[in-house]
Write a protein that holds these residues in place. Structure first.
Motif, PDB file in Angstrom:
ATOM      1  N   VAL A  79       0.845  -1.191   0.000  1.00  0.00           N
ATOM      2  CA  VAL A  79       0.000   0.000   0.000  1.00  0.00           C
ATOM      3  C   VAL A  79       0.887   1.251   0.000  1.00  0.00           C
ATOM      4  CG1 VAL A  79      -1.704   1.327   1.326  1.00  0.00           C
ATOM      5  CG2 VAL A  79      -1.935  -1.164   1.114  1.00  0.00           C
ATOM      6  N   TYR A  80       1.925   1.232   0.832  1.00  0.00           N
ATOM      7  CA  TYR A  80       2.840   2.372   0.894  1.00  0.00           C
ATOM      8  C   TYR A  80       3.504   2.603  -0.457  1.00  0.00           C
ATOM      9  CZ  TYR A  80       6.058   5.730   2.919  1.00  0.00           C
ATOM     10  OH  TYR A  80       6.741   6.889   3.213  1.00  0.00           O
ATOM     11  N   VAL A  81       3.964   1.525  -1.113  1.00  0.00           N
ATOM     12  CA  VAL A  81       4.617   1.650  -2.412  1.00  0.00           C
ATOM     13  C   VAL A  81       3.632   2.184  -3.460  1.00  0.00           C
ATOM     14  CG1 VAL A  81       5.693   0.357  -4.297  1.00  0.00           C
ATOM     15  CG2 VAL A  81       6.387  -0.075  -1.943  1.00  0.00           C
ATOM     16  N   ALA A  82       2.403   1.689  -3.433  1.00  0.00           N
ATOM     17  CA  ALA A  82       1.385   2.185  -4.374  1.00  0.00           C
ATOM     18  C   ALA A  82       1.153   3.679  -4.174  1.00  0.00           C
ATOM     19  CB  ALA A  82       0.084   1.407  -4.203  1.00  0.00           C
ATOM     20  N   LEU A  83       1.094   4.103  -2.918  1.00  0.00           N
ATOM     21  CA  LEU A  83       0.919   5.530  -2.636  1.00  0.00           C
ATOM     22  C   LEU A  83       2.143   6.326  -3.078  1.00  0.00           C
ATOM     23  CD1 LEU A  83      -0.837   5.279   0.834  1.00  0.00           C
ATOM     24  CD2 LEU A  83      -1.854   6.138  -1.289  1.00  0.00           C
ATOM     25  N   GLU A  84       3.333   5.753  -2.921  1.00  0.00           N
ATOM     26  CA  GLU A  84       4.547   6.437  -3.384  1.00  0.00           C
ATOM     27  C   GLU A  84       4.508   6.608  -4.901  1.00  0.00           C
ATOM     28  OE1 GLU A  84       7.899   7.276  -0.897  1.00  0.00           O
ATOM     29  OE2 GLU A  84       5.861   8.037  -0.992  1.00  0.00           O
ATOM     30  N   LEU A  85       4.066   5.587  -5.618  1.00  0.00           N
ATOM     31  CA  LEU A  85       3.966   5.691  -7.071  1.00  0.00           C
ATOM     32  C   LEU A  85       2.966   6.768  -7.483  1.00  0.00           C
ATOM     33  CD1 LEU A  85       4.098   1.913  -8.004  1.00  0.00           C
ATOM     34  CD2 LEU A  85       5.843   3.645  -8.520  1.00  0.00           C
ATOM     35  N   LEU A  86       1.841   6.822  -6.787  1.00  0.00           N
ATOM     36  CA  LEU A  86       0.848   7.862  -7.056  1.00  0.00           C
ATOM     37  C   LEU A  86       1.440   9.238  -6.786  1.00  0.00           C
ATOM     38  CD1 LEU A  86      -2.002   8.841  -7.724  1.00  0.00           C
ATOM     39  CD2 LEU A  86      -2.648   8.305  -5.354  1.00  0.00           C
ATOM     40  N   LYS A  87       2.144   9.367  -5.661  1.00  0.00           N
ATOM     41  CA  LYS A  87       2.763  10.644  -5.310  1.00  0.00           C
ATOM     42  C   LYS A  87       3.810  11.047  -6.353  1.00  0.00           C
ATOM     43  CE  LYS A  87       5.125  10.688  -1.528  1.00  0.00           C
ATOM     44  NZ  LYS A  87       5.413  10.622  -0.092  1.00  0.00           N
ATOM     45  N   VAL A  88       4.584  10.093  -6.833  1.00  0.00           N
ATOM     46  CA  VAL A  88       5.577  10.372  -7.872  1.00  0.00           C
ATOM     47  C   VAL A  88       4.892  10.936  -9.111  1.00  0.00           C
ATOM     48  CG1 VAL A  88       7.121   9.242  -9.540  1.00  0.00           C
ATOM     49  CG2 VAL A  88       7.400   8.817  -7.094  1.00  0.00           C
ATOM     50  N   GLY A  89       3.798  10.319  -9.531  1.00  0.00           N
ATOM     51  CA  GLY A  89       3.068  10.825 -10.691  1.00  0.00           C
ATOM     52  C   GLY A  89       2.560  12.236 -10.489  1.00  0.00           C
ATOM     53  N   LEU A  90       2.013  12.496  -9.313  1.00  0.00           N
ATOM     54  CA  LEU A  90       1.512  13.835  -9.003  1.00  0.00           C
ATOM     55  C   LEU A  90       2.647  14.860  -8.990  1.00  0.00           C
ATOM     56  CD1 LEU A  90      -0.958  12.798  -6.175  1.00  0.00           C
ATOM     57  CD2 LEU A  90      -1.607  13.801  -8.378  1.00  0.00           C
ATOM     58  N   LEU A  91       3.776  14.488  -8.420  1.00  0.00           N
ATOM     59  CA  LEU A  91       4.907  15.418  -8.350  1.00  0.00           C
ATOM     60  C   LEU A  91       5.501  15.689  -9.727  1.00  0.00           C
ATOM     61  CD1 LEU A  91       6.641  14.208  -5.063  1.00  0.00           C
ATOM     62  CD2 LEU A  91       5.302  16.307  -5.404  1.00  0.00           C
ATOM     63  N   VAL A  92       5.582  14.669 -10.562  1.00  0.00           N
ATOM     64  CA  VAL A  92       6.080  14.886 -11.927  1.00  0.00           C
ATOM     65  C   VAL A  92       5.165  15.870 -12.648  1.00  0.00           C
ATOM     66  CG1 VAL A  92       6.400  13.812 -14.193  1.00  0.00           C
ATOM     67  CG2 VAL A  92       7.326  12.694 -12.154  1.00  0.00           C
ATOM     68  N   ALA A  93       3.853  15.635 -12.569  1.00  0.00           N
ATOM     69  CA  ALA A  93       2.899  16.530 -13.225  1.00  0.00           C
ATOM     70  C   ALA A  93       2.991  17.945 -12.674  1.00  0.00           C
ATOM     71  CB  ALA A  93       1.485  15.978 -13.092  1.00  0.00           C
ATOM     72  N   LEU A  94       3.083  18.072 -11.350  1.00  0.00           N
ATOM     73  CA  LEU A  94       3.208  19.387 -10.734  1.00  0.00           C
ATOM     74  C   LEU A  94       4.502  20.074 -11.156  1.00  0.00           C
ATOM     75  CD1 LEU A  94       2.267  21.605  -8.799  1.00  0.00           C
ATOM     76  CD2 LEU A  94       3.259  20.277  -6.903  1.00  0.00           C
ATOM     77  N   GLY A  95       5.584  19.316 -11.186  1.00  0.00           N
ATOM     78  CA  GLY A  95       6.862  19.884 -11.599  1.00  0.00           C
ATOM     79  C   GLY A  95       6.842  20.392 -13.030  1.00  0.00           C
ATOM     80  N   VAL A  96       6.194  19.646 -13.906  1.00  0.00           N
ATOM     81  CA  VAL A  96       6.081  20.063 -15.311  1.00  0.00           C
ATOM     82  C   VAL A  96       5.246  21.331 -15.416  1.00  0.00           C
ATOM     83  CG1 VAL A  96       5.124  19.421 -17.562  1.00  0.00           C
ATOM     84  CG2 VAL A  96       6.497  17.768 -16.267  1.00  0.00           C
ATOM     85  N   ILE A  97       4.114  21.357 -14.727  1.00  0.00           N
ATOM     86  CA  ILE A  97       3.253  22.548 -14.769  1.00  0.00           C
ATOM     87  C   ILE A  97       3.989  23.762 -14.181  1.00  0.00           C
ATOM     88  CG2 ILE A  97       1.214  23.602 -13.681  1.00  0.00           C
ATOM     89  CD1 ILE A  97      -0.272  21.021 -14.189  1.00  0.00           C
ATOM     90  N   ALA A  98       4.711  23.533 -13.100  1.00  0.00           N
ATOM     91  CA  ALA A  98       5.423  24.648 -12.455  1.00  0.00           C
ATOM     92  C   ALA A  98       6.513  25.211 -13.357  1.00  0.00           C
ATOM     93  CB  ALA A  98       6.006  24.194 -11.120  1.00  0.00           C
ATOM     94  N   LEU A  99       7.055  24.393 -14.234  1.00  0.00           N
ATOM     95  CA  LEU A  99       8.075  24.875 -15.163  1.00  0.00           C
ATOM     96  C   LEU A  99       7.492  25.540 -16.397  1.00  0.00           C
ATOM     97  CD1 LEU A  99      10.688  21.963 -15.110  1.00  0.00           C
ATOM     98  CD2 LEU A  99      10.950  24.254 -14.138  1.00  0.00           C
ATOM     99  N   SER A 100       6.201  25.317 -16.639  1.00  0.00           N
ATOM    100  CA  SER A 100       5.555  25.866 -17.851  1.00  0.00           C
ATOM    101  C   SER A 100       5.351  27.357 -17.758  1.00  0.00           C
ATOM    102  CB  SER A 100       4.204  25.204 -18.072  1.00  0.00           C
ATOM    103  OG  SER A 100       4.377  23.814 -18.204  1.00  0.00           O
TER     104      SER A 100
END
Length: 136
Positions: free
Chosen positions: A115-136
Motif C-alpha cells: 500500500v505504501y509503495v502504491a501511494l509512493e507511485l501515485l505521489k511520484v506521478g503527481l509530483l512529476v505533473a506538478l513539476g512540469v506545470i510549475a516549469l511551464s
C-alpha cells in the motif's frame, strides 16, 4: 513558480532516491540484518517525511505567492493528500510491525508495504505533473 518547481523536483528526487533506491538496496548490503535494516529505515523515513512536510509547505506558500493555476493547486493538494494518508494511516501500521520485529517478536507478514509503495507511485506521478506545470 520557480520556487514551486524547485521544491517539487527536490521532493520528487528525495522520494525516488529513498523509497525506490535506498530502501530496497539496504537489505542487500553485506552484514545488514532485518533488524538493523528496519532500524535504519525508521530513521531514514522519519527524516524523509519531515523533509516532505517542509517541501510541501514551500510548495503551498509558493502557490499562494505566485499562483500557478487550478491544475497546480489540485496536483499539490493531491500530493498533500497522499502524504497525509501515508503519515496518518500507513506509517503507523508499518511502525507497529517494525517495532514488533525490533522487539524480537515474530510479526506476521503484511501487505501494508505494498500500500505504501502504491501511494509512493501515485505521489511520484503527481509530483512529476506538478513539476512540469510549475516549469511551464
Amino acid at each position: 513558480m520557480a520556487v514551486v518547481a524547485a521544491a517539487t523536483w527536490v521532493w520528487l528526487g528525495m522520494v525516488l532516491a529513498i523509497s525506490f533506491l535506498e530502501a530496497p538496496l539496504k537489505f542487500r548490503a553485506p552484514g545488514i540484518t532485518t533488524v538493523l535494516g528496519l532500524g535504519i529505515g525508521r530513521l531514514v523515513f522519519r527524516a524523509l517525511n519531515i523533509a516532505e512536510l517542509v517541501l510541501l509547505a514551500i510548495v503551498g506558500i509558493g502557490l499562494l505567492v505566485a499562483p500557478g493555476g487550478a491544475g497546480a493547486v489540485w496536483l499539490a493538494a493531491g500530493a498533500a493528500g497522499v502524504l497525509a494518508v501515508q503519515l496518518l494511516a500507513v506509517r503507523p501500521a508499518l511502525s507497529r510491525r517494525t517495532a514488533a520485529v525490533l522487539r524480537g517478536e515474530d510479526a506476521p507478514g503484511s501487505r501494508t508495504h505494498l500500500v505504501y509503495v502504491a501511494l509512493e507511485l501515485l505521489k511520484v506521478g503527481l509530483l512529476v505533473a506538478l513539476g512540469v506545470i510549475a516549469l511551464s
